[in-house]
Write a protein that holds these residues in place. Sequence first.
Motif, PDB file in Angstrom:
ATOM      1  N   VAL A   1      -0.805 -23.279   1.311  1.00 36.59           N
ATOM      2  CA  VAL A   1      -0.311 -23.655  -0.006  1.00 36.59           C
ATOM      3  C   VAL A   1      -0.815 -22.634  -1.027  1.00 36.59           C
ATOM      4  N   ARG A   2       0.129 -22.069  -1.765  1.00 34.20           N
ATOM      5  CA  ARG A   2      -0.206 -21.049  -2.766  1.00 34.20           C
ATOM      6  C   ARG A   2      -0.682 -21.689  -4.064  1.00 34.20           C
ATOM      7  N   ARG A   3       0.008 -22.746  -4.480  1.00 33.64           N
ATOM      8  CA  ARG A   3      -0.359 -23.372  -5.746  1.00 33.64           C
ATOM      9  C   ARG A   3       0.180 -24.794  -5.795  1.00 33.64           C
ATOM     10  N   LEU A   4      -0.401 -25.571  -6.690  1.00 31.65           N
ATOM     11  CA  LEU A   4       0.106 -26.899  -7.003  1.00 31.65           C
ATOM     12  C   LEU A   4       1.087 -26.781  -8.159  1.00 31.65           C
TER      13      LEU A   4
ATOM     14  N   VAL B   1       3.996 -28.824  -4.295  1.00 33.19           N
ATOM     15  CA  VAL B   1       3.272 -27.610  -3.931  1.00 33.19           C
ATOM     16  C   VAL B   1       4.258 -26.478  -3.700  1.00 33.19           C
TER      17      VAL B   1
ATOM     18  N   LEU C   1      -5.222 -33.484  -1.628  1.00 34.79           N
ATOM     19  CA  LEU C   1      -6.032 -32.352  -1.188  1.00 34.79           C
ATOM     20  C   LEU C   1      -7.061 -32.863  -0.191  1.00 34.79           C
TER      21      LEU C   1
ATOM     22  N   TRP D   1     -11.455 -25.184   0.570  1.00 31.86           N
ATOM     23  CA  TRP D   1     -10.236 -24.492   0.157  1.00 31.86           C
ATOM     24  C   TRP D   1      -9.490 -25.266  -0.936  1.00 31.86           C
ATOM     25  N   SER D   2      -9.953 -26.497  -1.222  1.00 29.21           N
ATOM     26  CA  SER D   2      -9.357 -27.266  -2.322  1.00 29.21           C
ATOM     27  C   SER D   2      -9.744 -26.702  -3.683  1.00 29.21           C
TER      28      SER D   2
ATOM     29  N   LEU E   1      -7.293 -24.248  -5.446  1.00 31.19           N
ATOM     30  CA  LEU E   1      -6.032 -24.905  -5.771  1.00 31.19           C
ATOM     31  C   LEU E   1      -6.167 -25.796  -6.998  1.00 31.19           C
TER      32      LEU E   1
END
Length: 399
Positions: free
Chosen positions: A176-179, A190, A205, A210-211, A214
């Motif tokens: 996932v690149r972004r929310l 996402v 999440l 790694w959260s 983001l």
Amino acid sequence: MERGLENVDVVIVGGGLEGLAIAWALAERGVRDVVVLERSTLCSGGTAKSSSIVRCHYGVASLAAMAWYGVEVFENAEELLGADVGFRGVGYAAGVGEDDLPALRANIAIQRSVGVEVAEITPDRLREWWPAMRVDDFRAFAYEPRGGSGDAYLTGMAFASAARERGVRIRQHTPVRRLMKGTGGRVIGVETGAGERISAGTVVLANGPWSVPLAAPLDLDLPVRAQRAQIVLVDSGTELGQAPVVSDLVSLQYFRMEPSGDVLVGNSDHAVPEYVDPDRYRQRADGSFVETAVEKLAHRFPGWPDPGVVTTYAGCYDVTPDYNPVIGPSGVAGLFLAVGFSGHGFKLAPAVGRLSADLLLDGVSGDPAIDAEDFRFGRFAAGAALRSAHRYAGAGEMR
């Protein structure tokens, strides 16, 4: 290049044990329009390095109750999940010296109050299971006959299979690149690394350290860090047979039998944590750690005839300031958190799934013994860290 928008009820970011347990629990409650996104392969992060100990020895009632529910799921995994999860109900024992005896007894009382089967036993009783063990510096043990160990990878994959059977979709190699944010700052989905946009009523999440990146663009400072944890596997040089898992709170170590017959040894001294980049850290134990582990084992098992180190490895805990998880709303609409499990994730995973589903669907915990407020994200800003009232000297926050 952006790709078309898909709409689902829930997106779970993270295909480790916690994310997969949440997916299973949601599907069990009838929410099946769920997509799990895993940046690599399932259970390849912290789950793959778990020591997989099953114990309810906590000084916080909610945690003890969650772990007790986990025991029931592990014992009945083939019926509930349709698979063997490697659970071995060999028992679990936490041993203390004289100074920590009052705390041990107080914590046993807490555990019993939520239904945990636990008893105080003498050091000599434990030596019946570990015959070569030195026990003269212990005062007592808390013994859980239904504790033991399991296999976190098998458990995670069992949750994945059971969730898939109920309609959940699981996608690997999908970072996932972004929310995505909508009106009023609500999280509405996402965007993946490939540019695909997935719209969701709720984003969860469940991806450990790694959260943090983001959440940061949403002005959410998640207090989650990766702490390196080292493990040594030892051949004792003798036939040991079946024995309980032991938390040695005198020497600050823990050990358990592997199915191979080797002894897995971990560290319970977290006075000087080593924080690392979860994508770049040394995955073997340091020489100094091995030396200390060998010294502790030599003290604890002076009768082993010819012990030797078989191998070592290192993983990461995703730790919070109080070494307890965050499970619940983030404070940003549409975003739910299940992060910061601090080494407790395996044993708690079945209850994490159930509690998360309860909070997402009902807004409250469905188990009166588990207070969802204990795990709220806002406790850190409020100065209300979740800690045992009966802590053990030297054992740090890991209890």
